[in-house]
Design a protein around this motif. Structure first.
Motif, PDB file in Angstrom:
ATOM      1  N   TYR A 107       6.910  -7.254   0.813  1.00  0.00           N
ATOM      2  CA  TYR A 107       6.764  -8.306   1.815  1.00  0.00           C
ATOM      3  C   TYR A 107       6.445  -9.630   1.130  1.00  0.00           C
ATOM      4  CZ  TYR A 107       6.296  -4.344   4.979  1.00  0.00           C
ATOM      5  OH  TYR A 107       6.527  -3.188   5.673  1.00  0.00           O
ATOM      6  N   THR A 108       6.825 -10.741   1.759  1.00  0.00           N
ATOM      7  CA  THR A 108       6.524 -12.043   1.162  1.00  0.00           C
ATOM      8  C   THR A 108       5.019 -12.254   0.996  1.00  0.00           C
ATOM      9  OG1 THR A 108       6.630 -13.077   3.344  1.00  0.00           O
ATOM     10  CG2 THR A 108       8.622 -13.195   1.964  1.00  0.00           C
ATOM     11  N   ILE A 109       4.190 -11.643   1.846  1.00  0.00           N
ATOM     12  CA  ILE A 109       2.735 -11.836   1.730  1.00  0.00           C
ATOM     13  C   ILE A 109       2.150 -11.147   0.503  1.00  0.00           C
ATOM     14  CG2 ILE A 109       2.355 -12.201   4.188  1.00  0.00           C
ATOM     15  CD1 ILE A 109       1.116  -9.212   4.009  1.00  0.00           C
ATOM     16  N   SER A 110       2.964 -10.341  -0.205  1.00  0.00           N
ATOM     17  CA  SER A 110       2.523  -9.697  -1.448  1.00  0.00           C
ATOM     18  C   SER A 110       3.177 -10.334  -2.664  1.00  0.00           C
ATOM     19  CB  SER A 110       2.874  -8.207  -1.425  1.00  0.00           C
ATOM     20  OG  SER A 110       2.251  -7.570  -0.343  1.00  0.00           O
ATOM     21  N   SER A 111       4.045 -11.307  -2.446  1.00  0.00           N
ATOM     22  CA  SER A 111       4.849 -11.880  -3.523  1.00  0.00           C
ATOM     23  C   SER A 111       4.124 -13.031  -4.211  1.00  0.00           C
ATOM     24  CB  SER A 111       6.202 -12.329  -2.985  1.00  0.00           C
ATOM     25  OG  SER A 111       6.017 -13.266  -1.952  1.00  0.00           O
ATOM     26  N   GLN A 140      13.347  -3.938  -1.146  1.00  0.00           N
ATOM     27  CA  GLN A 140      12.394  -2.874  -1.432  1.00  0.00           C
ATOM     28  C   GLN A 140      13.011  -1.880  -2.409  1.00  0.00           C
ATOM     29  OE1 GLN A 140       9.526  -2.461  -1.384  1.00  0.00           O
ATOM     30  NE2 GLN A 140       8.803  -0.490  -0.805  1.00  0.00           N
ATOM     31  N   THR A 141      12.335  -1.643  -3.517  1.00  0.00           N
ATOM     32  CA  THR A 141      12.835  -0.685  -4.497  1.00  0.00           C
ATOM     33  C   THR A 141      11.985   0.575  -4.526  1.00  0.00           C
ATOM     34  OG1 THR A 141      11.522  -1.714  -6.236  1.00  0.00           O
ATOM     35  CG2 THR A 141      13.783  -2.491  -5.964  1.00  0.00           C
ATOM     36  N   ASP A 142      10.890   0.579  -3.826  1.00  0.00           N
ATOM     37  CA  ASP A 142       9.972   1.711  -3.809  1.00  0.00           C
ATOM     38  C   ASP A 142      10.535   2.841  -2.951  1.00  0.00           C
ATOM     39  OD1 ASP A 142       6.405   1.964  -3.046  1.00  0.00           O
ATOM     40  OD2 ASP A 142       7.794   3.399  -3.879  1.00  0.00           O
ATOM     41  N   ARG A 143      10.588   4.031  -3.504  1.00  0.00           N
ATOM     42  CA  ARG A 143      11.137   5.166  -2.761  1.00  0.00           C
ATOM     43  C   ARG A 143      10.040   6.084  -2.219  1.00  0.00           C
ATOM     44  NH1 ARG A 143      13.765   4.369  -7.303  1.00  0.00           N
ATOM     45  NH2 ARG A 143      12.744   6.062  -8.357  1.00  0.00           N
ATOM     46  N   TYR A 144       8.818   5.626  -2.163  1.00  0.00           N
ATOM     47  CA  TYR A 144       7.712   6.453  -1.717  1.00  0.00           C
ATOM     48  C   TYR A 144       7.481   6.234  -0.230  1.00  0.00           C
ATOM     49  CZ  TYR A 144       7.256   6.789  -6.700  1.00  0.00           C
ATOM     50  OH  TYR A 144       7.516   7.008  -8.022  1.00  0.00           O
ATOM     51  N   ILE A 145       8.121   7.054   0.571  1.00  0.00           N
ATOM     52  CA  ILE A 145       8.155   6.860   2.012  1.00  0.00           C
ATOM     53  C   ILE A 145       6.764   6.883   2.633  1.00  0.00           C
ATOM     54  CG2 ILE A 145       8.976   7.862   4.180  1.00  0.00           C
ATOM     55  CD1 ILE A 145      11.414   8.878   2.509  1.00  0.00           C
ATOM     56  N   ILE A 146       5.954   7.868   2.277  1.00  0.00           N
ATOM     57  CA  ILE A 146       4.633   7.999   2.899  1.00  0.00           C
ATOM     58  C   ILE A 146       3.749   6.813   2.548  1.00  0.00           C
ATOM     59  CG2 ILE A 146       2.530   9.394   2.956  1.00  0.00           C
ATOM     60  CD1 ILE A 146       4.362  11.857   2.680  1.00  0.00           C
ATOM     61  N   SER A 147       3.735   6.375   1.292  1.00  0.00           N
ATOM     62  CA  SER A 147       2.900   5.221   0.945  1.00  0.00           C
ATOM     63  C   SER A 147       3.407   3.957   1.622  1.00  0.00           C
ATOM     64  CB  SER A 147       2.814   5.041  -0.571  1.00  0.00           C
ATOM     65  OG  SER A 147       4.065   4.730  -1.119  1.00  0.00           O
ATOM     66  N   ASN A 148       4.722   3.815   1.814  1.00  0.00           N
ATOM     67  CA  ASN A 148       5.261   2.656   2.532  1.00  0.00           C
ATOM     68  C   ASN A 148       4.799   2.653   3.981  1.00  0.00           C
ATOM     69  OD1 ASN A 148       6.634   1.674   0.333  1.00  0.00           O
ATOM     70  ND2 ASN A 148       8.572   2.630   0.897  1.00  0.00           N
TER      71      ASN A 148
END
Length: 182
Positions: A107-111, A140-148
């Protein structure tokens, strides 16, 4: 929002943790965002441009008495000291703060990032979206569904909002694991 110069100065104390290692790294995401909002920092993410530097940082923190917690992964190590968690991270492609912001942020708020030379980096919409408490989905490049899912839920509970288009991007990023109707 707090003064940017005070945030950079305050972030320097986190870099002091690794000062003796002489490694280049950057702190990114929530720790900087939360400082700007005047919130307590519970988790600091240190990013390194190489696996070797990430491993050297791990060895350095162990030598300095930081307690390793959680499971080790290919991309990160997690430590704790004085009730603050420290993540030591290397992700493929994130070779600089600019690369991190353009490739790894959800998200932009984490960039946002500050490097160990105390230079400040941010996405052009960071301040606007942070002030509006608006979640705008980036690549989004993160493939960790539960953490997302947990992260999205936590941000919504903190008062952030997300529009329908960005919510659909969230589901699209989940490797077609979910079914939904438009």
């Amino acid at each position: 929002m707090k003064n940017l110069n005070s945030i950079i100065s305050n972030t320097e104390k986190y870099f002091d943790i690794l000062k003796g290692s002489n490694l280049y790294c950057w702190i990114a995401g929530g720790a900087i965002r939360d400082q700007l909002l005047g919130q307590k920092i519970n988790d600091v993410d240190f990013f390194f441009s190489s696996v070797e530097d990430k491993n050297l940082a791990k060895d350095y923190l162990i030598k300095e008495g930081y307690e390793e917690v959680g499971e080790e992964s290919e991309t990160r190590y997690k430590f704790i000291k004085n009730n603050v968690f420290y993540d030591i991270i290397h992700t493929e492609g994130s070779t600089s703060p600019n690369a991190y912001i353009s490739q790894d942020c959800d998200y932009t708020i984490s960039s946002v990032a500050i490097d160990s030379n105390l230079r400040f980096y941010y996405h052009m919409n960071f301040f606007e979206d942070l002030e509006a408490k608006r979640l705008v989905r980036m690549k989004q490049t993160d493939r960790y569904i539960i953490s997302n899912e947990r992260r999205l839920r936590r941000l919504l509970e903190q008062g952030y909002s997300i529009d329908k288009d960005n919510l659909m991007k969230f589901f699209d990023d989940q490797d077609e694991t979910y079914e939904y109707r438009k």
